[in-house]
Design a protein around this motif. Sequence first.
Motif, PDB file in Angstrom:
ATOM      1  N   ILE A 142       0.852  -1.190   0.000  1.00 44.45           N
ATOM      2  CA  ILE A 142       0.000   0.000   0.000  1.00 44.45           C
ATOM      3  C   ILE A 142       0.890   1.242   0.000  1.00 44.45           C
ATOM      4  CG2 ILE A 142      -1.859  -1.146   1.293  1.00 44.45           C
ATOM      5  CD1 ILE A 142      -1.138   0.767   3.654  1.00 44.45           C
ATOM      6  N   VAL A 143       0.290   2.360  -0.385  1.00 40.70           N
ATOM      7  CA  VAL A 143       0.970   3.659  -0.349  1.00 40.70           C
ATOM      8  C   VAL A 143       0.347   4.492   0.764  1.00 40.70           C
ATOM      9  CG1 VAL A 143       1.330   5.837  -1.594  1.00 40.70           C
ATOM     10  CG2 VAL A 143       1.587   3.665  -2.791  1.00 40.70           C
ATOM     11  N   VAL A 144       1.198   5.086   1.592  1.00 37.26           N
ATOM     12  CA  VAL A 144       0.734   6.087   2.554  1.00 37.26           C
ATOM     13  C   VAL A 144       1.215   7.433   2.031  1.00 37.26           C
ATOM     14  CG1 VAL A 144       1.008   7.002   4.881  1.00 37.26           C
ATOM     15  CG2 VAL A 144       0.627   4.572   4.563  1.00 37.26           C
ATOM     16  N   MET A 145       0.264   8.251   1.579  1.00 36.91           N
ATOM     17  CA  MET A 145       0.612   9.560   1.029  1.00 36.91           C
ATOM     18  C   MET A 145       0.537  10.607   2.130  1.00 36.91           C
ATOM     19  SD  MET A 145      -1.149  11.652  -2.148  1.00 36.91           S
ATOM     20  CE  MET A 145      -0.931  10.350  -3.353  1.00 36.91           C
ATOM     21  N   MET A 146       1.697  11.131   2.496  1.00 38.56           N
ATOM     22  CA  MET A 146       1.792  12.108   3.584  1.00 38.56           C
ATOM     23  C   MET A 146       1.553  13.506   3.022  1.00 38.56           C
ATOM     24  SD  MET A 146       2.783  11.575   6.853  1.00 38.56           S
ATOM     25  CE  MET A 146       3.395  12.478   8.257  1.00 38.56           C
ATOM     26  N   CYS A 241      -4.434   3.215  -1.110  1.00 41.11           N
ATOM     27  CA  CYS A 241      -3.676   4.378  -0.640  1.00 41.11           C
ATOM     28  C   CYS A 241      -4.398   5.034   0.530  1.00 41.11           C
ATOM     29  CB  CYS A 241      -3.499   5.386  -1.777  1.00 41.11           C
ATOM     30  SG  CYS A 241      -2.629   6.896  -1.294  1.00 41.11           S
ATOM     31  N   LEU A 242      -3.635   5.375   1.557  1.00 42.49           N
ATOM     32  CA  LEU A 242      -4.140   6.156   2.695  1.00 42.49           C
ATOM     33  C   LEU A 242      -3.590   7.574   2.579  1.00 42.49           C
ATOM     34  CD1 LEU A 242      -3.870   4.011   5.964  1.00 42.49           C
ATOM     35  CD2 LEU A 242      -5.896   5.181   5.132  1.00 42.49           C
ATOM     36  N   TYR A 243      -4.480   8.558   2.619  1.00 41.42           N
ATOM     37  CA  TYR A 243      -4.053   9.957   2.580  1.00 41.42           C
ATOM     38  C   TYR A 243      -3.947  10.452   4.021  1.00 41.42           C
ATOM     39  CZ  TYR A 243      -5.730   9.282  -2.177  1.00 41.42           C
ATOM     40  OH  TYR A 243      -5.935   8.793  -3.444  1.00 41.42           O
ATOM     41  N   CYS A 265      -8.986   8.875   4.192  1.00 41.25           N
ATOM     42  CA  CYS A 265      -8.182   9.930   4.848  1.00 41.25           C
ATOM     43  C   CYS A 265      -8.006   9.668   6.339  1.00 41.25           C
ATOM     44  CB  CYS A 265      -8.831  11.294   4.652  1.00 41.25           C
ATOM     45  SG  CYS A 265      -8.699  11.903   2.964  1.00 41.25           S
ATOM     46  N   VAL A 266      -6.827  10.016   6.846  1.00 38.04           N
ATOM     47  CA  VAL A 266      -6.527   9.961   8.281  1.00 38.04           C
ATOM     48  C   VAL A 266      -5.872  11.283   8.653  1.00 38.04           C
ATOM     49  CG1 VAL A 266      -5.268   8.787  10.122  1.00 38.04           C
ATOM     50  CG2 VAL A 266      -6.164   7.468   8.216  1.00 38.04           C
ATOM     51  N   VAL A 267      -6.286  11.879   9.778  1.00 43.62           N
ATOM     52  CA  VAL A 267      -5.691  13.141  10.235  1.00 43.62           C
ATOM     53  C   VAL A 267      -4.811  12.859  11.444  1.00 43.62           C
ATOM     54  CG1 VAL A 267      -7.472  14.672   9.329  1.00 43.62           C
ATOM     55  CG2 VAL A 267      -7.805  13.637  11.569  1.00 43.62           C
ATOM     56  N   ILE A 268      -3.587  13.413  11.431  1.00 42.04           N
ATOM     57  CA  ILE A 268      -2.641  13.174  12.533  1.00 42.04           C
ATOM     58  C   ILE A 268      -1.826  14.435  12.823  1.00 42.04           C
ATOM     59  CG2 ILE A 268      -2.367  10.730  11.932  1.00 42.04           C
ATOM     60  CD1 ILE A 268       0.486  11.546  10.875  1.00 42.04           C
ATOM     61  N   MET A 282      -5.497   1.686  10.710  1.00 42.25           N
ATOM     62  CA  MET A 282      -5.946   1.872   9.321  1.00 42.25           C
ATOM     63  C   MET A 282      -4.975   1.214   8.342  1.00 42.25           C
ATOM     64  SD  MET A 282      -8.875   3.351   9.133  1.00 42.25           S
ATOM     65  CE  MET A 282      -8.983   4.010   7.476  1.00 42.25           C
ATOM     66  N   ILE A 283      -3.675   1.306   8.620  1.00 38.37           N
ATOM     67  CA  ILE A 283      -2.680   0.637   7.775  1.00 38.37           C
ATOM     68  C   ILE A 283      -2.926  -0.874   7.795  1.00 38.37           C
ATOM     69  CG2 ILE A 283      -0.215   0.047   7.587  1.00 38.37           C
ATOM     70  CD1 ILE A 283       0.412   2.913   8.533  1.00 38.37           C
TER      71      ILE A 283
END
Length: 364
Positions: A142-146, A241-243, A265-268, A282-283
Amino acid sequence: MGILEKISEIEKEIQRTQKNKATEYHLGLLKAKLARYRAQLLEGSKTSGPKGEGFDVMKSGDARVALVGFPSVGKSTLLSTLTSTTSECASYEFTTLTCIPGVIEHNGASIQLLDLPGIIEGAAAGKGRGRQVISVARTADIVVMMLDALKGDIQKELLTKELEAVGIRLNKKRPNIYFKEKKGGGISITATCILTKISERMINLILHEYKIFNADVVFRDDCGTEEFIDVVVGKRKYMPCLYVYNKIDQISIEEVDRIAWQPHCVVISCNMLLNLEHLKEMIWRYLHLITVYTKKPGKKPDFNDGLILRSNCTVEHACHAIHRTLVQNFKYAQVWGHSAKYNGQHVGLSHKLSHEDVLLVTKK
């Protein structure tokens, strides 16, 4: 004119051309040419020049996650926070120059997290170290797009465009189209549904652009021009992909709420350690991993050391994970958990397992 110039000219012409019925076929051919030139650009980059130092990272653990984003969005800080690996962090851009791996421990799984150097606009065309970064991203599960929460929507659009240009499709299903070239017989087009997004003429024009004059094409879904081009070109990578929007401590609560409700989407906040446990969960979900515990006859299950498997796995997959000869000597298995109709159900190799099932395998 070089390939990059040709790509640039086609992109400009696509932007200039109005979208209507009269220009439909012209735009379709331009998109086909664009995909062909981009494929040539990537094929040429495989043989030209040495590999970038630090990019050839051995795959390890139960899954691999690629952390991509523009410079100075907090990728290195996230890696250092979620894993025991220290990646150099600073307030200036391009602090990370190589690929730095770390390991996230979650639900008994070891998930490899790759901190890739910041992508810049034009990376797909070879600017910066973009091609090397993107080629490593293709090897991930998977891609985690920061993204920077202050300018996340613009960054998301630009990064998606760069990844699309090299054949990475984020959060998209593979088109349900059968395509196979043949030696003769012309082009045979069949559809099991009504096609509203593409015509037979367009299909023929695209195939002729690729010098394909004999092929079988079967549409099982109502797909458009770009999806059909993807099938013809091949070598497309469809990835979840997780944004991840970082620095939410610098925006209003209303904006945080708006972003958090968007799909994928995830907010951190890395600096304030906000919502990082939810990000790990979520990952885990996006990797579609499950844990299966094993037990020996007459003993309690071992809940300290479970098998990490993919969702929809069967008892046969679990047996291969335990020992490579177990399937050959398999007699039956007993299952406790969500996948069993009752505790201790006797099942065969084809039985599908669920998260946190307990498995006992009996040999011949």
